[in-house]
Design an enzyme around this catalytic site. Sequence first.
Site, PDB file in Angstrom:
ATOM      1  CG  HIS A 288      -5.539  -2.120  -0.300  1.00  0.00           C
ATOM      2  ND1 HIS A 288      -5.004  -1.697  -1.487  1.00  0.00           N
ATOM      3  CD2 HIS A 288      -4.836  -1.247   0.550  1.00  0.00           C
ATOM      4  CE1 HIS A 288      -4.058  -1.037  -1.346  1.00  0.00           C
ATOM      5  NE2 HIS A 288      -3.706  -0.579  -0.040  1.00  0.00           N
TER       6      HIS A 288
ATOM      7  CB  SER B   4      -1.165  -0.117   1.115  1.00  0.00           C
ATOM      8  OG  SER B   4      -1.907   0.847   1.269  1.00  0.00           O
TER       9      SER B   4
ATOM     10  CG  ASP C 183      -7.215  -2.890  -3.820  1.00  0.00           C
ATOM     11  OD1 ASP C 183      -7.756  -2.473  -3.183  1.00  0.00           O
ATOM     12  OD2 ASP C 183      -5.881  -3.111  -3.749  1.00  0.00           O
TER      13      ASP C 183
END
Length: 270
Positions: free
Chosen positions: A245, A95, A217
Site C-alpha cells: 500500500h 491513502s 494492495d
Amino acid sequence: MDVLARHNVTVHGPSDGRPLLFAHGFGCDQNMWRYVTPAFTDEYRVVLFDHVGAGPVDPAAYDVERHATLQGYAQDVVEICDALDLHDVVLVGHSVSAMIGVLAQAARPDRIGALVLVGPSPRYIDDDDYVGGFSEADIFELLGSLESNYLGWSSAIAPVIMGNDDRPELGQELTASFCRTDPDIAKRFARVTFLSDNRADLADVSVPTLVLQCRDDVIAPIEVGRYVHETIPGSVLTVLDATGHCPNLSAPEETAAAIADFLRSVPARS
C-alpha cells in the site's frame, strides 16, 4: 499557532515552479515522500506537511470536533494553500489523503488544479456491488484491536500494509512511523479513515486526476482503484508493478515516473 508551523510545512524547489503538495497517509508523515520528491524539486515548488498528530506536529493542534471528519483535514490542506498563496496546485495524496485531496479540491477549485491519488479508497467496507476490500466486521475488529493495544497493533499490521515480505526493512520503517504517531489521535483518525464513505464526492471532481494503483494492495485492492477511476470523470488509471500500500517507499522510482508522465499531460493553468 501559525498554520505553517502547525503542520511542519517545508518547501523545496523554485518559488516560481508549479506547486506540488504531497499529503501522507494514516500513521505516516512527510518523511514517507523522501524518495519521490527529489525527482521534482528542480522544476516544481514541492510542499510537504504533516497532518495533526503526525511527525513533530504539536498534538495540541488537534481539534476533536474539526478532525472528527475528513472534511476537517481537507480544511487544513486548504489553509496551507491559502497561507502560501498557492495556485494551480497538483495535490498528491496517499491513502486517506487521496480522499482528503478530493474534498479539498471541491472546497477550493481556485487553489487545486490537479489530483494524484495514490492507493485511494472512498470506502473500505464492502457494500452491495461495491468492493471495498473489507467486511464491516473486519473493520470493527481492526479498530477494536487498534484501540486496545495501539503499539501491538502497529507492529502486527504495518508489515501487512507494506507488503514486500522479502524487504522486511520496509515494514519495520512503517511500524516505526506508526509508533511515532500520537496514539490517541491515531485511534480517532483511524475511525474517521476506515468508516468514511466518500463515493458520492468522486463524481464532483472537476480537475485532471491520476489514480495510481498498486497491482497487489491489501488495503486498497485493484477493484477500488478501478472504481475511483471509473467514477471520476476523465481520470487516468495507472497500475504500478508494485505490491503493498506504500509505493512511495517500496517503488519510489516507478511512482515518481508515473506522476511525471501525468504532469507532462496536464498543462499549467494560464
